[in-house]
Design an enzyme around this catalytic site. Structure first.
Site, mmCIF file in Angstrom:
data_model
loop_
_atom_site.group_PDB
_atom_site.id
_atom_site.type_symbol
_atom_site.label_atom_id
_atom_site.label_comp_id
_atom_site.label_asym_id
_atom_site.label_seq_id
_atom_site.Cartn_x
_atom_site.Cartn_y
_atom_site.Cartn_z
ATOM 1 N N SER A 279 0.790 -1.237 0.000
ATOM 2 C CA SER A 279 0.000 0.000 0.000
ATOM 3 C C SER A 279 0.819 1.281 0.000
ATOM 4 O O SER A 279 0.249 2.377 -0.110
ATOM 5 C CB SER A 279 -0.955 0.012 1.197
ATOM 6 O OG SER A 279 -2.101 -0.765 0.918
ATOM 7 N N LYS B 164 0.193 3.806 -2.680
ATOM 8 C CA LYS B 164 -0.761 4.913 -2.592
ATOM 9 C C LYS B 164 -0.071 6.266 -2.500
ATOM 10 O O LYS B 164 -0.703 7.305 -2.760
ATOM 11 C CB LYS B 164 -1.692 4.704 -1.395
ATOM 12 C CG LYS B 164 -2.612 3.486 -1.535
ATOM 13 C CD LYS B 164 -3.529 3.349 -0.331
ATOM 14 C CE LYS B 164 -4.519 2.203 -0.495
ATOM 15 N NZ LYS B 164 -3.908 0.872 -0.323
ATOM 16 N N SER C 217 -6.065 3.658 4.471
ATOM 17 C CA SER C 217 -5.479 2.858 3.406
ATOM 18 C C SER C 217 -6.543 2.140 2.598
ATOM 19 O O SER C 217 -6.398 0.979 2.211
ATOM 20 C CB SER C 217 -4.468 1.828 3.966
ATOM 21 O OG SER C 217 -3.639 1.326 2.939
#
Length: 437
Positions: A64, A67, A128
């Site tokens: 993640s 991102k 997230s």
């Protein structure tokens, strides 16, 4: 009496024993850090100097932390006026499915519902949210496939050398229910080196400092007062109120997948100094991926930066401390000119590095004659040279830097007119007889 002698003997024996034991410490510039991760890096955010690194060039899974690139492109689109915080997005079928898929980190998004860019951004940065990230990719580029192209183009623009982006969220493509972006493969993964992740963090913070206002939030309520109200908890364990709270920590992003392991890009600022750290696939003492260790080891990296380096300031005083800063102008009406710089340069150095620094004033070749003397006329504000600070460091930077030297422009603080021919002639005669006698 005997007891006293025995105690004294034991004390001497203990002192001798301690003296013989190896004394572990972290000397300036010599890291005893043992980061148990596949890759790691610590960067001084002001200059981009790499303070510590381990396998920093190896492309690895980032999960993640992907991102962060999505954040960059969203903030860039906001700045360019292409999208707005308050504009709405209607949930697509793809986003609905992935935002509500069991086992994936998400803020559930309802089918056909409209959400603002700000709501989606907060859900992505704080919780997230994978569905939120994909939604934002559709807002910015129309489709996630097109967005991925922009992600890789931006990586190239920012100077990445070891990276591959295949989706906007950081999920493994095989976990995307067959809805992975067009142009990518089901087995593709987002892979970026620690150094490139630090580079992304550097530009994200420098180009869009407002990113820290969101990434520093430990919690935030999503859609308060509605049936969708949800307390979003930040996954960053270094933030205030978290288990591994670290003073000054305010970002940036965690990541966890079976492929990438436990990853974390962190940053903290203390007394005006900021460091950026990256941990890829943190391991525990048994060599197993560890969510806790990514925070524990990040704390160790940040401690090393803050404790083993100090801020050293360089100005004209570095050449002539406590003296009037002037340069002679032999052919000037006044035979000297006051000089100045815009502001001192602050550099983070170890004690050993500080002792090796050399400073000098280098005059502009266009402003001097054959013997190197500064020549009139000079106007107030003219650049007349550079203050060169050579740290002689054996250090790398996250972006290209030609040498270990830093340069500060030096300006004339006043104007100096050229002396008349008569005055210059008189000075020459005076100098001649002065040298003669």
């Amino acid at each position: 009496m005997k007891k006293k002698m025995v105690k004294q003997s034991l004390t001497v024996l203990m002192i001798s024993f301690i003296a013989m034991m190896p004394f572990q410490q972290t000397a300036y510039g010599k890291s005893t850090l043992e980061i148990n991760a596949d890759a790691a890096i610590l960067v001084e955010a002001g200059t981009g100097k790499i303070v510590y690194s381990k396998h920093e060039d190896e492309p690895l899974g980032i999960a993640s932390m992907t991102k962060m690139m999505t954040e960059y492109l969203v903030l860039e689109a906001i700045e360019d006026g292409k999208i707005k915080w308050d504009q709405t997005y209607k949930v697509s079928d793809k986003v609905f499915q992935l935002a509500n898929a069991p086992g994936l980190s998400n803020v559930p998004l309802r089918a056909g519902e409209e959400y603002t860019v700000r709501e989606l951004y907060d859900a992505m940065v704080i919780k997230s949210g994978n569905g939120a990230a994909i939604a934002l990719s559709e807002v910015v580029a129309g489709s996630e496939g097109e967005f991925v192209k922009r992600m890789n183009a931006k990586a190239k623009e920012l100077g990445f050398e070891n990276s591959q982006f295949v989706n906007s969220s950081g999920l493994s493509n095989y976990d995307m229910l067959g809805l992975f972006p067009k142009g990518t493969d089901v087995n593709d993964e987002n892979m970026v080196s620690a150094e490139d992740m630090a580079t992304l963090a550097y530009y994200l913070i420098h180009d869009f400092p407002e990113v820290l206002k969101t990434s520093s939030l430990s919690t935030k309520v999503f859609r308060p007062g509605t049936s969708e109200e949800l307390v979003m908890k930040n996954t960053n364990g270094l933030l205030k109120g978290k288990t591994y709270h670290y003073k000054g920590a305010d970002g940036l992003k965690t990541g966890t997948t079976p492929f990438a392991g436990s990853t974390f890009t962190g940053t903290a600022k203390r007394n005006g100094v900021r460091y950026i750290s990256v941990i890829l696939d943190a391991k525990d003492e048994y060599g197993q991926p560890s969510s806790a260790e990514r925070f524990i080891q990040t704390r160790e990296l940040l401690d090393f930066g803050f404790n083993e380096y100090k801020t050293v300031s360089y100005s004209l005083d570095s050449i002539e401390e406590k003296k009037k800063h002037t340069i002679t102008v032999p052919n000037g009406k006044e035979q000297e000119v006051a000089i100045k710089i815009d502001k001192p340069l602050s550099i983070r150095l170890t004690k050993q590095e500080e002792n090796k620094v050399k400073t000098k004033l280098s005059l502009d070749k266009k402003k001097v004659n054959e013997d190197g003397s500064l020549q009139a006329p000079i106007k107030k504000g003219d650049k007349i040279g550079e203050l060169v600070i050579d740290t002689q460091e054996d250090k790398d930077y996250i972006f290209d830097k030609d040498s270990s030297s830093y340069k500060l422009n030096v300006y004339a603080a006043e104007s100096v007119k050229k002396a008349s021919w008569l005055v210059r002639s008189a000075r020459s005669i005076q100098d001649f007889f002065g040298n003669l006698f």
